[in-house]
Scaffold this motif. Structure first.
Motif, PDB file in Angstrom:
ATOM      1  N   GLY A 110      38.936  40.621   2.401  1.00  0.00           N
ATOM      2  CA  GLY A 110      40.125  40.450   2.228  1.00  0.00           C
ATOM      3  C   GLY A 110      40.413  41.551   2.473  1.00  0.00           C
ATOM      4  N   TYR A 111      42.333  41.155   1.677  1.00  0.00           N
ATOM      5  CA  TYR A 111      43.006  42.360   1.620  1.00  0.00           C
ATOM      6  C   TYR A 111      43.231  43.179   3.263  1.00  0.00           C
ATOM      7  N   GLY A 112      42.821  42.383   4.046  1.00  0.00           N
ATOM      8  CA  GLY A 112      43.632  42.761   5.359  1.00  0.00           C
ATOM      9  C   GLY A 112      42.455  43.835   6.301  1.00  0.00           C
ATOM     10  N   PHE A 113      41.227  43.380   5.048  1.00  0.00           N
ATOM     11  CA  PHE A 113      40.281  44.573   5.818  1.00  0.00           C
ATOM     12  C   PHE A 113      39.240  44.017   6.061  1.00  0.00           C
ATOM     13  N   VAL A 114      38.273  44.804   7.486  1.00  0.00           N
ATOM     14  CA  VAL A 114      36.842  43.964   8.321  1.00  0.00           C
ATOM     15  C   VAL A 114      36.245  44.946   8.542  1.00  0.00           C
ATOM     16  N   THR A 115      34.904  44.621   8.665  1.00  0.00           N
ATOM     17  CA  THR A 115      34.212  45.870   9.177  1.00  0.00           C
ATOM     18  C   THR A 115      33.203  45.106  10.844  1.00  0.00           C
ATOM     19  N   TYR A 116      32.706  45.891  11.581  1.00  0.00           N
ATOM     20  CA  TYR A 116      31.924  45.457  12.259  1.00  0.00           C
ATOM     21  C   TYR A 116      30.703  46.241  12.428  1.00  0.00           C
ATOM     22  N   TYR A 117      29.835  45.960  12.883  1.00  0.00           N
ATOM     23  CA  TYR A 117      28.399  46.662  13.011  1.00  0.00           C
ATOM     24  C   TYR A 117      27.086  46.051  14.045  1.00  0.00           C
ATOM     25  N   GLY A 118      27.636  46.823  14.615  1.00  0.00           N
ATOM     26  CA  GLY A 118      27.267  46.294  16.191  1.00  0.00           C
ATOM     27  C   GLY A 118      25.357  47.083  16.691  1.00  0.00           C
ATOM     28  N   HIS A 119      25.264  46.606  17.904  1.00  0.00           N
ATOM     29  CA  HIS A 119      23.431  47.191  18.524  1.00  0.00           C
ATOM     30  C   HIS A 119      22.169  47.146  17.597  1.00  0.00           C
ATOM     31  N   ASN A 120      22.964  46.167  16.149  1.00  0.00           N
ATOM     32  CA  ASN A 120      21.458  45.735  15.520  1.00  0.00           C
ATOM     33  C   ASN A 120      20.625  44.834  15.949  1.00  0.00           C
ATOM     34  N   GLU A 121      19.142  45.324  15.954  1.00  0.00           N
ATOM     35  CA  GLU A 121      17.275  44.732  16.260  1.00  0.00           C
ATOM     36  C   GLU A 121      18.388  43.595  15.895  1.00  0.00           C
ATOM     37  N   ARG A 122      17.999  43.396  14.463  1.00  0.00           N
ATOM     38  CA  ARG A 122      17.936  41.859  14.497  1.00  0.00           C
ATOM     39  C   ARG A 122      19.528  41.683  13.300  1.00  0.00           C
ATOM     40  N   ASN A 123      19.678  40.517  13.041  1.00  0.00           N
ATOM     41  CA  ASN A 123      20.542  40.437  12.063  1.00  0.00           C
ATOM     42  C   ASN A 123      20.001  39.506  11.079  1.00  0.00           C
ATOM     43  N   ILE A 124      20.202  40.251   9.824  1.00  0.00           N
ATOM     44  CA  ILE A 124      19.823  39.365   8.748  1.00  0.00           C
ATOM     45  C   ILE A 124      21.125  38.639   8.317  1.00  0.00           C
ATOM     46  N   ALA A 125      21.962  38.663   8.009  1.00  0.00           N
ATOM     47  CA  ALA A 125      22.857  38.108   6.916  1.00  0.00           C
ATOM     48  C   ALA A 125      23.197  37.068   8.288  1.00  0.00           C
ATOM     49  N   ARG A 126      24.002  36.052   7.452  1.00  0.00           N
ATOM     50  CA  ARG A 126      24.177  34.459   8.751  1.00  0.00           C
ATOM     51  C   ARG A 126      25.643  34.297   8.550  1.00  0.00           C
ATOM     52  N   ARG A 127      26.405  33.412   9.056  1.00  0.00           N
ATOM     53  CA  ARG A 127      27.885  33.613   9.292  1.00  0.00           C
ATOM     54  C   ARG A 127      27.952  32.685   8.122  1.00  0.00           C
ATOM     55  N   ASN A 128      29.367  32.601   7.661  1.00  0.00           N
ATOM     56  CA  ASN A 128      29.674  31.743   6.017  1.00  0.00           C
ATOM     57  C   ASN A 128      28.639  32.671   5.083  1.00  0.00           C
ATOM     58  N   ASP A 129      27.866  33.942   5.119  1.00  0.00           N
ATOM     59  CA  ASP A 129      27.351  33.917   4.309  1.00  0.00           C
ATOM     60  C   ASP A 129      28.172  35.209   2.956  1.00  0.00           C
ATOM     61  N   ILE A 130      27.934  35.222   1.539  1.00  0.00           N
ATOM     62  CA  ILE A 130      28.693  36.362   0.752  1.00  0.00           C
ATOM     63  C   ILE A 130      27.857  36.535   0.490  1.00  0.00           C
ATOM     64  N   VAL A 131      28.198  38.367   1.329  1.00  0.00           N
ATOM     65  CA  VAL A 131      27.314  39.260   0.453  1.00  0.00           C
ATOM     66  C   VAL A 131      28.295  40.355  -0.153  1.00  0.00           C
ATOM     67  N   ARG A 132      27.580  41.268  -0.945  1.00  0.00           N
ATOM     68  CA  ARG A 132      28.083  42.297  -1.865  1.00  0.00           C
ATOM     69  C   ARG A 132      27.686  43.584  -1.323  1.00  0.00           C
ATOM     70  N   LYS A 133      28.571  44.078  -1.952  1.00  0.00           N
ATOM     71  CA  LYS A 133      28.313  45.597  -0.881  1.00  0.00           C
ATOM     72  C   LYS A 133      26.869  46.454  -1.530  1.00  0.00           C
ATOM     73  N   GLY A 134      26.444  47.108  -0.309  1.00  0.00           N
ATOM     74  CA  GLY A 134      25.075  47.588  -0.217  1.00  0.00           C
ATOM     75  C   GLY A 134      24.151  46.834  -0.002  1.00  0.00           C
ATOM     76  N   ASP A 135      24.081  45.641  -0.383  1.00  0.00           N
ATOM     77  CA  ASP A 135      23.141  44.210   0.716  1.00  0.00           C
ATOM     78  C   ASP A 135      23.160  44.759   2.369  1.00  0.00           C
ATOM     79  N   ASN A 136      21.789  44.058   2.157  1.00  0.00           N
ATOM     80  CA  ASN A 136      21.272  44.728   3.923  1.00  0.00           C
ATOM     81  C   ASN A 136      21.094  43.492   4.385  1.00  0.00           C
ATOM     82  N   ILE A 137      21.845  43.612   6.025  1.00  0.00           N
ATOM     83  CA  ILE A 137      22.596  42.362   6.506  1.00  0.00           C
ATOM     84  C   ILE A 137      21.921  42.588   7.590  1.00  0.00           C
ATOM     85  N   ALA A 138      21.593  43.785   7.922  1.00  0.00           N
ATOM     86  CA  ALA A 138      20.797  43.481   9.978  1.00  0.00           C
ATOM     87  C   ALA A 138      19.866  44.808   9.872  1.00  0.00           C
ATOM     88  N   LEU A 139      19.270  45.179  10.774  1.00  0.00           N
ATOM     89  CA  LEU A 139      18.153  45.962  11.456  1.00  0.00           C
ATOM     90  C   LEU A 139      18.841  46.972  11.983  1.00  0.00           C
TER      91      LEU A 139
END
Length: 294
Positions: A230-259
């Motif tokens: 939101g507020y125009g901010f978007v972040t990218y996390y690449g080269h992951n071993e495995r993605n934990i978070a799925r599309r449309n998941d709502i995440v909080r700052k500090g949540d584990n999203i990938a390995l």
């Protein structure tokens, strides 16, 4: 010398039995009868005086009880006035704080601020006109206070949401191997983010609150997660071993999203991390608090 003989007077009382017995006469000296009359009058007078005194006592007692009840009622009313004045003062103080915070003037009642009315030495007589006048304006005051408090709460909530939506958390602890780079010749971005090397399988955390808008595979960045904060901010996390978070998941700052991994075009396990705002890439080091002072 001739002596006059004195005769005692008697009163005869005739007693007639119900049976066949003969009637009996009882002689009572007249002096004794007079004594009993005087005694009866004396007792009657004392009984009458006692009754009158008792009646007076009852009337005084009832009046005293009535005065006690009136005094209790006055004390109750006085306490209610003070309680009402205290509640009204708290309301006025809260409303004044809101108006001050919003840069508004003080609310006046008949040309006098309510705070001035409440500051008079004799509060009970002086507060009654202010309370009476405020009663007609209470709905306006209450609505005004609720609106301003609601505005402040929404503003506070908005500030908190904005703060949580700014990507300031370092997604993974490691070694910065590649910095954010822009070509000096044409201004085009050569490396739109930063690379952080760490052990394979290390948890990658969300840099801020947001919603996962992509969780999948890309040829360049391998397993990739993109979060819209939101507020125009978007972040990218690449080269992951495995993605934990799925599309449309709502995440909080500090949540584990990938390995952390080594997928896509990568020569060693690391995280490729990007921050975008309003469609433009930014240097993550300018936002991540862990880089302050470096």
């Amino acid at each position: 010398m001739t002596h006059k003989r004195k005769y005692r007077k008697f009163i005869q009382v005739l007693i007639v039995p119900d049976d066949n017995d003969e009637p009996k006469a009882l002689s009572i000296p007249a002096t004794r009868v007079r004594f009993f009359k005087i005694l009866a009058v004396f007792l009657a007078v004392h009984i009458l005086l006692g009754f009158v005194g008792y009646s007076q006592f009852i009337r005084v007692y009832k009046k005293n009880r009535a005065l006690i009840d009136i005094n209790k009622q006055l004390e109750t009313n006085n306490k209610r006035i003070y309680d009402l004045a205290s509640m009204f003062q708290q309301l006025v103080e809260s409303q004044a704080k809101v108006r001050t915070a919003l840069g508004l003037g003080q609310l006046t009642v008949e040309g006098t601020t309510v705070e001035q009315s409440l500051s008079t030495p004799n509060i009970v007589p002086e507060i009654l006109p202010a309370l009476e006048a405020a009663r007609t304006n209470y709905q306006l005051v209450e609505t005004d206070v609720k609106e301003k408090l609601g505005f402040l709460q929404r503003a506070k909530s908005g500030i908190h949401d904005f703060e949580r939506s700014i990507p300031t958390l370092l997604p993974v602890e490691g070694i910065l191997t590649t910095d954010y780079q822009i070509s000096r010749l044409d201004g085009r971005t050569e490396h739109r983010g930063i690379d952080i090397a760490a052990q394979r399988g290390t948890y990658i955390k969300a840099a801020a609150d947001g919603t996962v808008i992509f969780s999948g595979w890309t040829p360049d960045l391998g397993n990739l997660i993109i979060i819209n904060h939101g507020y125009g901010f978007v972040t990218y996390y690449g080269h992951n071993e495995r993605n934990i978070a799925r599309r449309n998941d709502i995440v909080r700052k500090g949540d584990n999203i990938a390995l952390l991994g080594n997928t896509g075009h990568s020569s060693a396990p690391h995280l490729h991390f990007e921050i975008w705002k309003n469609g433009q890439p930014l240097d993550p080091k300018e936002y991540i608090l862990a880089f302050d002072g470096l």
